[in-house]
Write a protein that holds these residues in place. Structure first.
Motif, mmCIF file in Angstrom:
data_model
loop_
_atom_site.group_PDB
_atom_site.id
_atom_site.type_symbol
_atom_site.label_atom_id
_atom_site.label_comp_id
_atom_site.label_asym_id
_atom_site.label_seq_id
_atom_site.Cartn_x
_atom_site.Cartn_y
_atom_site.Cartn_z
ATOM 1 N N LEU A 172 0.831 -1.202 0.000
ATOM 2 C CA LEU A 172 0.000 0.000 0.000
ATOM 3 C C LEU A 172 0.873 1.263 0.000
ATOM 4 O O LEU A 172 0.556 2.249 -0.674
ATOM 5 C CB LEU A 172 -0.923 0.005 1.217
ATOM 6 C CG LEU A 172 -2.014 -1.072 1.251
ATOM 7 C CD1 LEU A 172 -2.728 -1.057 2.600
ATOM 8 C CD2 LEU A 172 -3.020 -0.857 0.121
ATOM 9 N N LYS A 173 1.958 1.211 0.737
ATOM 10 C CA LYS A 173 2.871 2.351 0.819
ATOM 11 C C LYS A 173 3.406 2.720 -0.562
ATOM 12 O O LYS A 173 3.525 3.900 -0.901
ATOM 13 C CB LYS A 173 4.022 2.015 1.764
ATOM 14 C CG LYS A 173 5.089 3.100 1.869
ATOM 15 C CD LYS A 173 6.209 2.657 2.787
ATOM 16 C CE LYS A 173 7.320 3.697 2.855
ATOM 17 N NZ LYS A 173 8.423 3.249 3.743
ATOM 18 N N TYR A 174 3.721 1.708 -1.371
ATOM 19 C CA TYR A 174 4.288 1.953 -2.694
ATOM 20 C C TYR A 174 3.217 2.039 -3.789
ATOM 21 O O TYR A 174 3.513 1.970 -4.969
ATOM 22 C CB TYR A 174 5.321 0.880 -3.026
ATOM 23 C CG TYR A 174 6.571 1.026 -2.189
ATOM 24 C CD1 TYR A 174 7.482 2.056 -2.434
ATOM 25 C CD2 TYR A 174 6.820 0.170 -1.122
ATOM 26 C CE1 TYR A 174 8.618 2.210 -1.651
ATOM 27 C CE2 TYR A 174 7.960 0.316 -0.335
ATOM 28 C CZ TYR A 174 8.844 1.341 -0.610
ATOM 29 O OH TYR A 174 9.964 1.498 0.167
ATOM 30 N N LYS A 175 1.966 2.176 -3.335
ATOM 31 C CA LYS A 175 0.829 2.458 -4.227
ATOM 32 C C LYS A 175 0.630 1.386 -5.302
ATOM 33 O O LYS A 175 0.257 1.684 -6.431
ATOM 34 C CB LYS A 175 0.994 3.833 -4.870
ATOM 35 C CG LYS A 175 1.006 4.965 -3.856
ATOM 36 C CD LYS A 175 1.086 6.323 -4.526
ATOM 37 C CE LYS A 175 1.051 7.436 -3.484
ATOM 38 N NZ LYS A 175 1.137 8.775 -4.099
ATOM 39 N N ARG A 231 -3.944 -5.671 -7.962
ATOM 40 C CA ARG A 231 -2.693 -6.430 -8.008
ATOM 41 C C ARG A 231 -2.404 -7.068 -6.651
ATOM 42 O O ARG A 231 -1.935 -8.199 -6.563
ATOM 43 C CB ARG A 231 -1.531 -5.498 -8.389
ATOM 44 C CG ARG A 231 -1.477 -5.159 -9.856
ATOM 45 C CD ARG A 231 -0.967 -6.330 -10.651
ATOM 46 N NE ARG A 231 -1.094 -6.103 -12.082
ATOM 47 C CZ ARG A 231 -1.063 -7.065 -12.983
ATOM 48 N NH1 ARG A 231 -0.920 -8.311 -12.610
ATOM 49 N NH2 ARG A 231 -1.185 -6.795 -14.252
ATOM 50 N N ILE A 232 -2.690 -6.331 -5.593
ATOM 51 C CA ILE A 232 -2.465 -6.858 -4.248
ATOM 52 C C ILE A 232 -3.380 -8.045 -3.969
ATOM 53 O O ILE A 232 -2.956 -9.083 -3.466
ATOM 54 C CB ILE A 232 -2.696 -5.756 -3.193
ATOM 55 C CG1 ILE A 232 -1.647 -4.647 -3.349
ATOM 56 C CG2 ILE A 232 -2.642 -6.342 -1.781
ATOM 57 C CD1 ILE A 232 -1.883 -3.448 -2.445
ATOM 58 N N MET A 233 -4.652 -7.891 -4.352
ATOM 59 C CA MET A 233 -5.636 -8.932 -4.071
ATOM 60 C C MET A 233 -5.606 -10.066 -5.095
ATOM 61 O O MET A 233 -6.234 -11.101 -4.916
ATOM 62 C CB MET A 233 -7.047 -8.319 -4.023
ATOM 63 C CG MET A 233 -7.199 -7.132 -3.082
ATOM 64 S SD MET A 233 -6.695 -7.486 -1.385
ATOM 65 C CE MET A 233 -7.980 -8.625 -0.890
ATOM 66 N N LYS A 234 -4.896 -9.826 -6.219
ATOM 67 C CA LYS A 234 -4.749 -10.815 -7.290
ATOM 68 C C LYS A 234 -6.081 -11.221 -7.914
ATOM 69 O O LYS A 234 -6.277 -12.377 -8.319
ATOM 70 C CB LYS A 234 -4.009 -12.060 -6.783
ATOM 71 C CG LYS A 234 -2.612 -11.768 -6.287
ATOM 72 C CD LYS A 234 -1.919 -13.029 -5.810
ATOM 73 C CE LYS A 234 -0.519 -12.708 -5.289
ATOM 74 N NZ LYS A 234 0.178 -13.922 -4.804
ATOM 75 N N LYS A 235 -6.974 -10.268 -8.017
ATOM 76 C CA LYS A 235 -8.253 -10.548 -8.667
ATOM 77 C C LYS A 235 -8.890 -9.242 -9.123
ATOM 78 O O LYS A 235 -8.643 -8.177 -8.556
ATOM 79 C CB LYS A 235 -9.197 -11.305 -7.730
ATOM 80 C CG LYS A 235 -9.496 -10.588 -6.425
ATOM 81 C CD LYS A 235 -10.326 -11.472 -5.495
ATOM 82 C CE LYS A 235 -10.594 -10.770 -4.162
ATOM 83 N NZ LYS A 235 -11.349 -11.625 -3.229
#
Length: 294
Positions: A64-67, A72-76
């Motif tokens: 989250l810090k690197y936006k 992409r984080i949740m992969k869906k």
């Protein structure tokens, strides 16, 4: 010894990385990222997190810090009517591409043209092909891409959606000669030479398709934030119209392709006649339609 943190502590830190509806969004992201039941998470939010969950949360805070985009984080990501798994090797599905599905829906009521065979060039997550096959239930589809890692993503999505009337094939499209090893990212060579075997054998030889669709790599300028976290080979291409070479389009078949406005003239020069343009949900992106009639 790792310092103790509760879910509430992580929540307080995560709020700083969200703008609108910060508390609600950050809570949803944290709990979903951990794969927890929301009710259980709320009841136990002030208890110290187990070490493995804490490490996951700290990893999330770094992302989250690197936006890094949430999808992409949740992969869906949701596309058309379904949620699709997104891997590091695939382009993230975007809403403007849904216009391809919308246009194809016009064919469902036609008596002259109803696609029975569909080819998706550069299938990625498989979101276009799989969404089309759910709408055109009697059709059979093939998705092609240049990486086994990409195809594994598409196959996973087909399995998740319980779609079996399709195949995914390792194939580079629109090349007039064999591609050198240096022309493809290392991430897109699996070391087994399956890629070149598929190319040399030309598994699509002799086949034609009623409907061919594509969201090809077409960026030839500086990348923007929206595509910063997508794989380079899915975004950039020096010759974005190359995929139009020798399209295996059936007589009376249709080709639908996502195209940026700055490539309109290039596509018109490739096809000359029997084409038209459709708007998408993005002001700089259009859908090109070519009809191979008589």
């Amino acid at each position: 010894m790792c310092e103790e943190y509760s879910l509430s502590d992580i929540w307080d830190m995560a709020i700083n990385y969200f703008d609108e509806d910060a508390r609600q969004k950050s809570w949803y992201v944290i709990v979903s990222f951990l794969g927890k039941n929301h009710t259980d998470a709320w009841i136990n939010k002030d208890k110290p997190l187990p070490r493995y969950e804490l490490e996951k949360c700290l990893n999330l805070l770094d992302k989250l810090k690197y936006k890094i985009p949430l999808h992409r984080i949740m992969k869906k990501r949701f596309f058309w009517k379904d949620e699709f798994f997104v891997s590091p090797y695939t382009l993230e599905p975007r809403p403007e591409t849904e216009a391809i599905i919308e246009i194809s829906m016009n064919y469902k009521s036609e008596t002259v043209f109803k696609p029975k065979t569909i080819l998706d060039i550069g299938t990625g997550t498989g979101c276009i092909l799989l969404s089309l096959l759910k709408e055109h239930k009697d059709a059979y589809g093939i998705g092609v891409d240049i990486s086994t890692f990409v195809l594994d993503t598409a196959k996973q999505n087909a399995e998740n959606l319980k779609i079996s009337n399709c195949d995914f094939v390792l194939q580079r499209f629109g090349e007039s000669e064999e591609v050198s090893m240096n022309s493809i990212s290392d991430n897109y060579i699996d070391g087994s030479n399956h890629y070149f075997a598929a190319y040399e054998n030309n598994v699509l030889a002799g086949r034609t398709f009623d409907l061919i669709v594509s969201n090809p790599p077409y960026v030839n300028t500086e990348i923007d934030y929206a595509t910063k976290f997508d794989p380079i080979v899915a975004v950039f291409h020096d010759e974005p119209t190359r995929i139009t070479n020798k399209l295996p389009l059936a007589e009376n078949g249709v080709f639908l392709c996502e195209v940026p406005k700055y490539l309109m003239q290039s596509y018109e020069e490739c096809f000359k006649t029997h084409y038209k343009w459709h708007k998408s949900g993005h002001p700089e992106i259009l859908i090109f339609e070519y009809s191979n009639f008589g």
